[in-house]
Design a protein around this motif. Sequence first.
Motif, mmCIF file in Angstrom:
data_model
loop_
_atom_site.group_PDB
_atom_site.id
_atom_site.type_symbol
_atom_site.label_atom_id
_atom_site.label_comp_id
_atom_site.label_asym_id
_atom_site.label_seq_id
_atom_site.Cartn_x
_atom_site.Cartn_y
_atom_site.Cartn_z
ATOM 1 N N HIS A 82 -0.541 2.104 17.581
ATOM 2 C CA HIS A 82 -0.403 1.131 16.482
ATOM 3 C C HIS A 82 -1.826 0.883 15.703
ATOM 4 N N LYS A 83 -2.883 0.803 16.331
ATOM 5 C CA LYS A 83 -3.924 0.704 15.785
ATOM 6 C C LYS A 83 -4.288 1.729 14.606
ATOM 7 N N ARG A 84 -3.677 2.962 15.052
ATOM 8 C CA ARG A 84 -4.025 4.157 14.131
ATOM 9 C C ARG A 84 -3.009 3.911 12.993
ATOM 10 N N LYS A 85 -1.792 3.714 13.242
ATOM 11 C CA LYS A 85 -0.817 3.442 12.307
ATOM 12 C C LYS A 85 -1.315 2.247 11.143
ATOM 13 N N ALA A 86 -1.964 1.110 11.918
ATOM 14 C CA ALA A 86 -2.407 0.331 10.727
ATOM 15 C C ALA A 86 -3.643 0.791 9.847
ATOM 16 N N LEU A 87 -4.599 1.611 10.500
ATOM 17 C CA LEU A 87 -5.715 2.147 9.809
ATOM 18 C C LEU A 87 -4.926 3.163 8.628
ATOM 19 N N LEU A 88 -4.131 3.824 9.047
ATOM 20 C CA LEU A 88 -3.420 4.749 8.137
ATOM 21 C C LEU A 88 -3.008 3.971 6.909
ATOM 22 N N TRP A 89 -2.215 3.053 7.224
ATOM 23 C CA TRP A 89 -1.707 2.029 6.074
ATOM 24 C C TRP A 89 -2.737 1.351 5.243
ATOM 25 N N SER A 90 -3.598 0.702 5.891
ATOM 26 C CA SER A 90 -4.500 0.155 5.448
ATOM 27 C C SER A 90 -5.640 0.929 4.146
ATOM 28 N N SER A 91 -5.687 2.163 4.792
ATOM 29 C CA SER A 91 -6.533 3.108 3.867
ATOM 30 C C SER A 91 -6.061 3.376 2.579
ATOM 31 N N ARG A 92 -4.509 3.519 2.560
ATOM 32 C CA ARG A 92 -3.856 3.956 1.626
ATOM 33 C C ARG A 92 -3.296 2.679 0.636
ATOM 34 N N ILE A 93 -2.133 2.003 1.494
ATOM 35 C CA ILE A 93 -1.621 0.917 0.513
ATOM 36 C C ILE A 93 -2.720 -0.281 0.314
ATOM 37 N N THR A 94 -3.378 -0.571 1.318
ATOM 38 C CA THR A 94 -4.116 -1.980 1.133
ATOM 39 C C THR A 94 -5.417 -1.552 0.199
ATOM 40 N N LEU A 95 -6.149 -0.263 0.374
ATOM 41 C CA LEU A 95 -6.975 0.231 -0.617
ATOM 42 C C LEU A 95 -6.435 0.138 -2.092
ATOM 43 N N THR A 96 -5.206 0.847 -1.976
ATOM 44 C CA THR A 96 -4.638 0.786 -3.576
ATOM 45 C C THR A 96 -4.407 -0.731 -4.130
ATOM 46 N N GLU A 97 -4.032 -1.501 -3.274
ATOM 47 C CA GLU A 97 -3.733 -2.868 -3.888
ATOM 48 C C GLU A 97 -5.120 -3.776 -4.106
ATOM 49 N N THR A 98 -6.085 -3.265 -3.514
ATOM 50 C CA THR A 98 -7.366 -3.632 -3.898
ATOM 51 C C THR A 98 -7.925 -3.139 -5.165
ATOM 52 N N LEU A 99 -7.618 -1.952 -5.525
ATOM 53 C CA LEU A 99 -7.670 -1.331 -6.618
ATOM 54 C C LEU A 99 -6.880 -1.887 -7.896
ATOM 55 N N LEU A 100 -5.913 -2.233 -7.628
ATOM 56 C CA LEU A 100 -4.871 -2.771 -8.621
ATOM 57 C C LEU A 100 -5.394 -4.359 -9.059
ATOM 58 N N ALA A 101 -5.748 -4.815 -8.002
ATOM 59 C CA ALA A 101 -6.444 -6.345 -8.245
ATOM 60 C C ALA A 101 -7.546 -6.174 -9.062
ATOM 61 N N TRP A 102 -8.460 -5.286 -8.950
ATOM 62 C CA TRP A 102 -9.568 -5.143 -9.684
ATOM 63 C C TRP A 102 -9.259 -4.787 -10.900
ATOM 64 N N LEU A 103 -8.360 -3.693 -11.212
ATOM 65 C CA LEU A 103 -7.786 -3.398 -12.609
ATOM 66 C C LEU A 103 -7.184 -4.417 -13.355
ATOM 67 N N GLU A 104 -6.787 -5.310 -12.694
ATOM 68 C CA GLU A 104 -6.149 -6.592 -13.284
ATOM 69 C C GLU A 104 -7.211 -7.286 -13.924
ATOM 70 N N SER A 105 -8.172 -7.638 -13.262
ATOM 71 C CA SER A 105 -9.504 -8.451 -13.899
ATOM 72 C C SER A 105 -10.243 -7.796 -14.817
ATOM 73 N N ARG A 106 -9.889 -6.352 -15.027
ATOM 74 C CA ARG A 106 -10.757 -5.710 -16.309
ATOM 75 C C ARG A 106 -10.062 -5.818 -17.531
ATOM 76 N N GLU A 107 -10.737 -6.057 -18.624
ATOM 77 C CA GLU A 107 -10.226 -6.146 -20.019
ATOM 78 C C GLU A 107 -9.855 -4.720 -20.434
ATOM 79 N N GLN A 108 -10.661 -3.695 -20.135
ATOM 80 C CA GLN A 108 -10.467 -2.521 -20.556
ATOM 81 C C GLN A 108 -9.728 -1.574 -19.444
ATOM 82 N N LYS A 109 -8.525 -1.039 -19.640
ATOM 83 C CA LYS A 109 -7.532 -0.386 -18.654
ATOM 84 C C LYS A 109 -7.952 0.978 -18.738
ATOM 85 N N PRO A 110 -7.944 2.059 -17.806
ATOM 86 C CA PRO A 110 -7.880 3.341 -18.100
ATOM 87 C C PRO A 110 -6.498 3.942 -18.366
ATOM 88 N N GLU A 111 -6.545 4.968 -19.126
ATOM 89 C CA GLU A 111 -5.287 5.605 -19.741
ATOM 90 C C GLU A 111 -4.197 5.955 -18.558
#
Length: 300
Positions: free
Chosen positions: A77-106
């Motif tokens: 269960h612990k390993r599955k949680a890490l696999l999930w957070s290292s992909r989905i949670t990290l990508t969510e963090t990336l998206l939240a940061w992109l939302e805050s930027r005026e300039q977006k990548p192509e």
Amino acid sequence: MRILLTGGTGLIGRQLCRHWSSQGHHLTVWSRSPEKVAGICGPQVRGIARLEDLGQEPLDAIINLAGAPIGDRLWTHKRKALLWSSRITLTETLLAWLESREQKPEVLISGSAVGWYGDGGERELSEDSPPVIDDFASQLCIAWEETAQRAEAMGIRVVLVRTGLVVSAEGGFLSRLLLPFKLGLGGPIGNGRQWMPWIHIKDQIGAIDFLLQRIDASGPYNACAPQPVRNREFAKTLGSVLHRPAFMPLPTLVLKVALGEMSLLLLGGQKAVPARLLEAGYTFQFTDLRAALDDVSSRL
């Protein structure tokens, strides 16, 4: 081009850094150990610990490859949680940061795997094929892709790279097979009939670079050679390249007892084909497994 990478110190990421650095692109890697980035990825590559360290520097592209290795440890269960957070949670963090930027990548090129389809059996799997949602790996890939696709709402082109088994001398699944095969203990897994979609590291890098440059590329792409092979053929070919026998089977029951749910990674397979890459005009350097293994064998 100004490119931000997550997972930049991994097998694929560091090869991308070397490839793009040689072309003069400006590369930044978001890493938990930014002080190690230059040593791993090249002296011209900058490492950052926080996305905020980029400030409002303009970005042309993001390559999102971060994710803990899926086959390295048992799926507790612990390993599955890490696999999930290292992909989905990290990508969510990336998206939240992109939302805050005026300039977006192509473009956002985000990682995935052929495991998205689940165990495909004998079906030929193109990017239009539906998944068989019957295991954790498939659920993980589906959630990862769905999260990344949310960047489209910001006007960002999203490309999803469903990677097969990467043939490389610098790590990945081959490094785990090397010792038993060199000891003459290699062989097929289970009945050996499961399909193995593979790709040479040079084509993995070439395909990602190709998709970065094509402004009309979006959605999922299978990153695997046009000719998948069965596990039994893969074992026989690897044994031949290493000049070792490859007849020692790894029984299904042993795998299920030893690995539990994770045994599905080895006992299942995908007869995946790179239909969309071929349609877009990408030319593979390696379409024959023997040639691909021969190319890396001197460095194994």
